[in-house]
Design an enzyme around this catalytic site. Sequence first.
Site, short mmCIF file in Angstrom:
data_model
loop_
_atom_site.label_atom_id
_atom_site.label_comp_id
_atom_site.label_asym_id
_atom_site.label_seq_id
_atom_site.Cartn_x
_atom_site.Cartn_y
_atom_site.Cartn_z
N ASN A 1 0.82 -1.21 0.00
CA ASN A 1 0.00 0.00 0.00
C ASN A 1 0.86 1.26 0.00
O ASN A 1 0.54 2.25 -0.67
CB ASN A 1 -0.95 0.00 1.21
CG ASN A 1 -2.23 -0.77 0.91
OD1 ASN A 1 -2.38 -1.33 -0.18
ND2 ASN A 1 -3.14 -0.82 1.86
N CYS B 1 -7.78 2.86 3.41
CA CYS B 1 -6.53 2.08 3.50
C CYS B 1 -5.26 2.91 3.35
O CYS B 1 -4.45 2.98 4.28
CB CYS B 1 -6.56 0.97 2.46
SG CYS B 1 -8.02 -0.06 2.61
#
Length: 429
Positions: A208, A260
């Site tokens: 991420n 996220c």
Amino acid sequence: MNICIVGAGYVGLTTAAVLAELGHQVDCVDQNNYKIEQLNNGYVPIYEPGLKELIDKNNDRLTFTTSLAHSIKRASVVIICVGTPSLEDGTTDLRYLQSVTDDLPNYIDSYKTIITKSTVPPGTNEWIRARLIEKGVPPHLFAVVSNPEFLREGSAISDMLHADKIVVGLRSDDNRSLPIVQKIYDGISAPYIITSLTGAEMIKYASNAFLATKISFINEIARICDAFKVNVNDVAKGIGHDPRIGPHFLQAGLGYGGSCFPKDVKSLEQTARFKNIQPHILQAVQFVNDSQIDVYINKLRETLNDLSTKTIAVLGIAFKPNTDDTRESPAERFIRHLSKTGCIIRAYDPKAKLSSDHQANVTQTATSKEAICGADCLVIATDWAEFQQLDWREVKKWMKGNIVLDARNCLQREAIEECGLQYIGVGAG
Ligand code: UGA
């Protein structure tokens, strides 16, 4: 297999539906009575393309319940999918995960494989194992496995069914769990990446953080392109052809949001600091992302001068297209900042709802036409396909002014200009 999924959020519900589709008997447990009631009445509380259909299709293999006790007892596998939001200081709030971990010992009376899918800081799965032992669960009755999820909202089902990899973190003395994980995912063709518990946690965070870095990188390049009147989409295309760089996550715009990237980059930053490592890149990634909104508002100021007298149509509220999720949405942040200039804002989104705490000069309309009619300027804040497909000749007729700010670099400049509108953007050529 009998599988108990704890947590009925995006990851939990998608995992439940996909594992039922693969033939497993799945119990999805959540402590939120209302949510479970909705699911039992055939209502899926989030908008995710294909999810409701998949849940309906596998109805006979799926149970939604608030009873952790009953579900864990009959399951051989427990998959933890609870939320791990950010705390004020950027570290991860592990209270839901800790609470599930503390509940588990009450129900483990036969061997369980306990899989963590929630995104957690390095070391958390080792902590879960130690905690279970501390609470009296004998080590021969369970194994903890880290199996992070890489699905994106808006394409969650397809991302899971066509995963590019399955990451499995195991303890070095665990000879039992890998075949169990392979049995769970039997039917999904993807390479397995096997590593330690903490290695799997790091893969998720690094993944991420790297994608967020690509976005901030292209947004910084867009600012430089802007100064030279170069189209950043051409640059992204040019560099993306190099297989070492790749074409994805190079779409410049208002920046990244969602539940996220912002939280995971922040959490990784704090994790590094905790170990006395200065996370320079992670800091820069966030700095660029946080300042991206102002770059676009300044662009509007340069073009429209006094914003306080203007009516602005903002198309897009969700943090990205194909979802109704507005958590950390750059579009909402943009609306919030812009509203401080005193302009009238009419926002529209096909699925997402504006939060209730906006200033009085911000309203949400039921259609894009309503938002656009009489506006001095139109802003694309989320790149929904329906905005890209607008009939720009009609739009020109509806608007009072003629400015279109493409804050997602997703429109064709020529198509807009041909209709008598003025196209502006950052790094828009
Ligand atoms: C992200 C990751 O892509 C998933 O792999 C991961 O599983 C998930 O987080 C998670 O950790 O659960 P998601 O947040 O659903 O998925 O959405 P993305 O498609 O990654 O988009 C995130 C943000 O970046 C959005 O605001 C989007 O508009 C923005 N973005 C994305 C860009 O600004 N440019 C791009 O080129 C791509």
